[in-house]
Design a protein around this motif. Structure first.
Motif, PDB file in Angstrom:
ATOM      1  N   LEU A 114       0.832  -1.199   0.000  1.00 50.29           N
ATOM      2  CA  LEU A 114       0.000   0.000   0.000  1.00 50.29           C
ATOM      3  C   LEU A 114       0.870   1.254   0.000  1.00 50.29           C
ATOM      4  O   LEU A 114       1.962   1.252   0.570  1.00 50.29           O
ATOM      5  N   PRO A 115       0.372   2.340  -0.574  1.00 53.31           N
ATOM      6  CA  PRO A 115       1.113   3.610  -0.548  1.00 53.31           C
ATOM      7  C   PRO A 115       0.878   4.352   0.762  1.00 53.31           C
ATOM      8  O   PRO A 115       0.137   3.868   1.641  1.00 53.31           O
ATOM      9  N   ALA A 116       1.483   5.505   0.893  1.00 48.03           N
ATOM     10  CA  ALA A 116       1.162   6.386   2.018  1.00 48.03           C
ATOM     11  C   ALA A 116      -0.285   6.853   1.844  1.00 48.03           C
ATOM     12  O   ALA A 116      -0.606   7.562   0.886  1.00 48.03           O
ATOM     13  N   HIS A 117      -1.145   6.453   2.752  1.00 45.15           N
ATOM     14  CA  HIS A 117      -2.587   6.671   2.610  1.00 45.15           C
ATOM     15  C   HIS A 117      -3.201   6.535   3.990  1.00 45.15           C
ATOM     16  O   HIS A 117      -2.671   5.825   4.853  1.00 45.15           O
ATOM     17  N   TRP A 118      -4.335   7.193   4.220  1.00 43.25           N
ATOM     18  CA  TRP A 118      -4.945   7.100   5.548  1.00 43.25           C
ATOM     19  C   TRP A 118      -5.374   5.674   5.874  1.00 43.25           C
ATOM     20  O   TRP A 118      -5.308   5.245   7.038  1.00 43.25           O
ATOM     21  N   GLN A 119      -5.770   4.902   4.845  1.00 45.41           N
ATOM     22  CA  GLN A 119      -6.160   3.520   5.124  1.00 45.41           C
ATOM     23  C   GLN A 119      -4.949   2.650   5.456  1.00 45.41           C
ATOM     24  O   GLN A 119      -5.065   1.700   6.238  1.00 45.41           O
TER      25      GLN A 119
END
Length: 251
Positions: A70-75
């Protein structure tokens, strides 16, 4: 944080007691125009639901390895703390073939198929939207998580001395994550409650994870997490810093 906090999940519990209504994660994606702001309470609710999904439906427990593609993301931030809540090892950009569970964004689904265990896919659409058509062989996170419980209790106690995070080839226990996050707080400009750090760093290094989640959480501050921030010109970036009342920048 409290002196007794020894895991990232402990840090979130302390933040929830201290001030549940304050912002914790504000997320921008400058490729889509998305902006999401999560208070401590809202973030903690997502973590509880995700931890219940991880422990219950996906049968993950202490020591199990969860590859986060996953990328840098709130999830992604939610999944990092959910893994810590269960006691599972969050293996950032880890090998799916060596993982018990893989959690993949839409751009890494083919690589994620190497996992022989449970597979979860995140569409990473605005407002946590689901896939128009779920990827074959994957559970759609946006479909599965809403029905999970709002409170989480681990089946087994989480040992803060056991591995909790793997990133860029380095392994950290829960206690090490907390201690490093606390040590990073002042150098990152998180000098007290209300400090607000803007991070455009990816989540594939300790520095990115610390600036983008752990240090603000440990310091009682908040993070403005920016994906695709290179699409902003200097004027747009300056306006964001001002509008979000940012006190420190790392990108």
């Amino acid at each position: 944080m409290n002196a007794t906090d020894r895991t990232p999940a402990d840090l979130l519990r302390s933040a929830l007691v201290a001030d549940p209504g304050r912002p914790l994660v504000t997320f921008y994606d400058d490729a889509t125009g998305e902006r999401v702001e999560l208070s401590v309470a809202t973030f903690a609710n997502w973590v509880a639901k995700t931890a219940n999904l991880l422990q219950g439906d996906l049968s993950a427990g202490p020591g199990d390895r969860v590859a986060l593609l996953l990328p840098a993301h709130w999830q992604t931030a939610v999944w990092l703390i959910a893994c810590a809540s269960v006691g599972a090892v969050a293996d950032v950009a880890g090998d799916p073939a060596a993982a018990d569970v893989v959690v993949s964004g839409p751009d890494s689904l083919e690589a994620a198929r190497a996992c022989r265990g449970e597979r979860v896919a995140l569409a990473l659409r605005p407002l946590g939207g689901r896939f128009p058509r779920p990827p074959e062989g994957f559970a759609d996170y946006a479909v599965e998580v809403p029905g999970q419980g709002d409170r989480f209790v681990p089946f087994a106690p989480v040992d803060p001395e056991e591995p909790a995070l793997v990133v860029a080839g380095a392994e950290y226990s829960g206690d090490e994550v907390v201690r490093r996050a606390v040590a990073d707080s002042a150098p990152l400009g998180l000098t007290g409650p209300g400090a607000r750090l803007l991070s455009g760093l990816p989540y594939d290094t300790w520095d990115g994870l610390s600036a983008g989640l752990y240090a603000p959480l440990a310091a009682g501050g908040s993070v403005v997490l920016c994906r695709n921030a290179d699409r902003l010109d200097e004027e747009g970036f300056a306006k964001r810093v001002e509008s979000e009342r940012v006190t420190a920048v790392h990108r």
